[in-house]
Scaffold this motif. Structure first.
Motif, PDB file in Angstrom:
ATOM      1  N   GLY A 148      41.132  25.430 -13.093  1.00 38.57           N
ATOM      2  CA  GLY A 148      41.572  26.493 -13.985  1.00 38.57           C
ATOM      3  C   GLY A 148      40.769  26.525 -15.269  1.00 38.57           C
ATOM      4  O   GLY A 148      40.507  25.486 -15.873  1.00 38.57           O
ATOM      5  N   LEU A 191      48.269  29.019 -14.217  1.00 39.92           N
ATOM      6  CA  LEU A 191      47.053  28.219 -14.406  1.00 39.92           C
ATOM      7  C   LEU A 191      47.399  26.745 -14.580  1.00 39.92           C
ATOM      8  O   LEU A 191      46.846  25.868 -13.913  1.00 39.92           O
ATOM      9  N   CYS A 195      46.824  24.067 -11.024  1.00 34.64           N
ATOM     10  CA  CYS A 195      45.430  23.625 -10.947  1.00 34.64           C
ATOM     11  C   CYS A 195      45.315  22.098 -11.003  1.00 34.64           C
ATOM     12  O   CYS A 195      46.065  21.427 -11.712  1.00 34.64           O
ATOM     13  N   VAL A 198      42.464  21.671 -15.527  1.00 37.46           N
ATOM     14  CA  VAL A 198      42.479  22.815 -16.438  1.00 37.46           C
ATOM     15  C   VAL A 198      41.484  22.521 -17.549  1.00 37.46           C
ATOM     16  O   VAL A 198      41.593  21.495 -18.234  1.00 37.46           O
TER      17      VAL A 198
END
Length: 321
Positions: A148, A191, A195, A198
């Protein structure tokens, strides 16, 4: 031939402009260069101002000392710390090498993403702490993982480009982005919650200070890694310390902090699931020469009456990290 001066930290002058000096001298008459400070009297005829890290503020005093100034070339990234309303009111072109500086940041971020998905940070820190080989922990690996990106500015887009050859799913959250090749735009909650890594690339603005708070951090999936090469204050650092303390499965690779460096005694120095680096993602050493070359190319365009490719406006400058 236009007269030019260099105003920047002597510590970076050779790295930034050394490779380009011969070329600069064919285009300008250099009135001053580091290491000595410039005499304000020498600014009167300066038309081209070269700068970089350690630049002076472009305030009324400097502008009055350089009434013939035609262009400022800043071989670094964000210019928010050096620009003023008085400068923008003059309408003087300001070139920044922020896109050039984004290249090493993106390269550094790709390396961190790869190491994070392999569990390399955790393994190395645990082995050092135990003074013995650490037990391998199951990690997702690079292929088939989900990465992300928080913001799709210059760095975020470059990271997405670098990830394209790999078999990873790239998600991004950016309220100003419509689409980008190979990237699926999602909400910030998705997100963080879905993920494996990130990576933060958000500029520090009033609206983004503390954007990444406890709720988002605590929602990260089991074993996820947070990378920050943008600005420390985008993350609520107190919340980050609390969540990392409560959730040893999470990991943070922080190249920037708030404050920077962290205060003595900060838990960030001792938490076993934190890797700190001292703001090294941007251009270092020989990498800085590319920034000097970028602004010298812009000077050549300016002198030839061609459009500038890296000039900032007051609005665009305010959005840089």
């Amino acid at each position: 031939m236009r007269k030019a001066a260099f105003v920047l930290s002597p510590a970076v002058f050779d790295d930034v402009y050394g490779p380009s000096m011969a070329r600069i001298r064919t285009m300008t008459e250099v009135m001053h260069e580091p290491p000595g400070p410039i005499d304000p009297a020498d600014m009167a005829d300066v038309r081209v101002l070269f700068s970089s890290w350690g630049a002076p503020v472009l305030d009324q005093t400097l502008l009055d000392a350089a009434p013939r100034l035609e262009i400022v070339l800043y071989a670094a990234g964000s210019v928010r710390a050096i620009t003023t309303p008085e400068f923008w009111a003059r309408g003087i072109p300001l070139v920044s090498a922020y896109q050039g500086n984004a290249v090493p940041v993106a390269d550094f971020t790709l390396a961190q993403i790869t190491l994070a998905l392999k569990g390399a940070f955790q393994y190395a820190l645990r082995a050092r702490a135990d003074r013995a080989p650490a037990t391998l922990v199951e990690r997702p690996g690079l292929y088939g993982s989900r990465v992300g990106l928080l913001s799709l500015g210059a760095v975020g887009r470059m990271v997405a480009d670098r990830l394209r050859p790999f078999n990873v799913e790239v998600l991004a959250h950016d309220p100003y982005a419509r689409s980008y090749p190979g990237v699926r735009l999602v909400g910030i909650e998705e997100l963080f919650a879905t993920c494996d890594v990130v990576s933060v690339h958000t500029p520090l603005l009033p609206a983004t200070r503390g954007l990444v708070g406890r709720e988002l951090l605590d929602s990260m999936k089991l074993g996820a890694t947070l990378i920050n090469t943008a600005r420390g204050a985008v993350i609520d650092e107190h919340a980050l310390v609390d969540v990392l303390t409560e959730r040893p499965d999470l990991f943070a690779a922080l190249d920037v902090t708030d404050p920077e460096p962290p205060e003595p005694g900060s838990p960030l120095f001792t938490l076993p699931n934190v890797m700190l680096t001292p703001h090294i993602a941007g251009a270092l050493g020989g990498e800085r020469g590319a920034l000097g070359e970028l602004v010298v190319d812009e000077l050549a365009r300016f002198l030839a009456g061609e459009p500038l490719r890296h000039a900032l406006t007051e609005r665009s400058a305010a959005l840089l990290a």
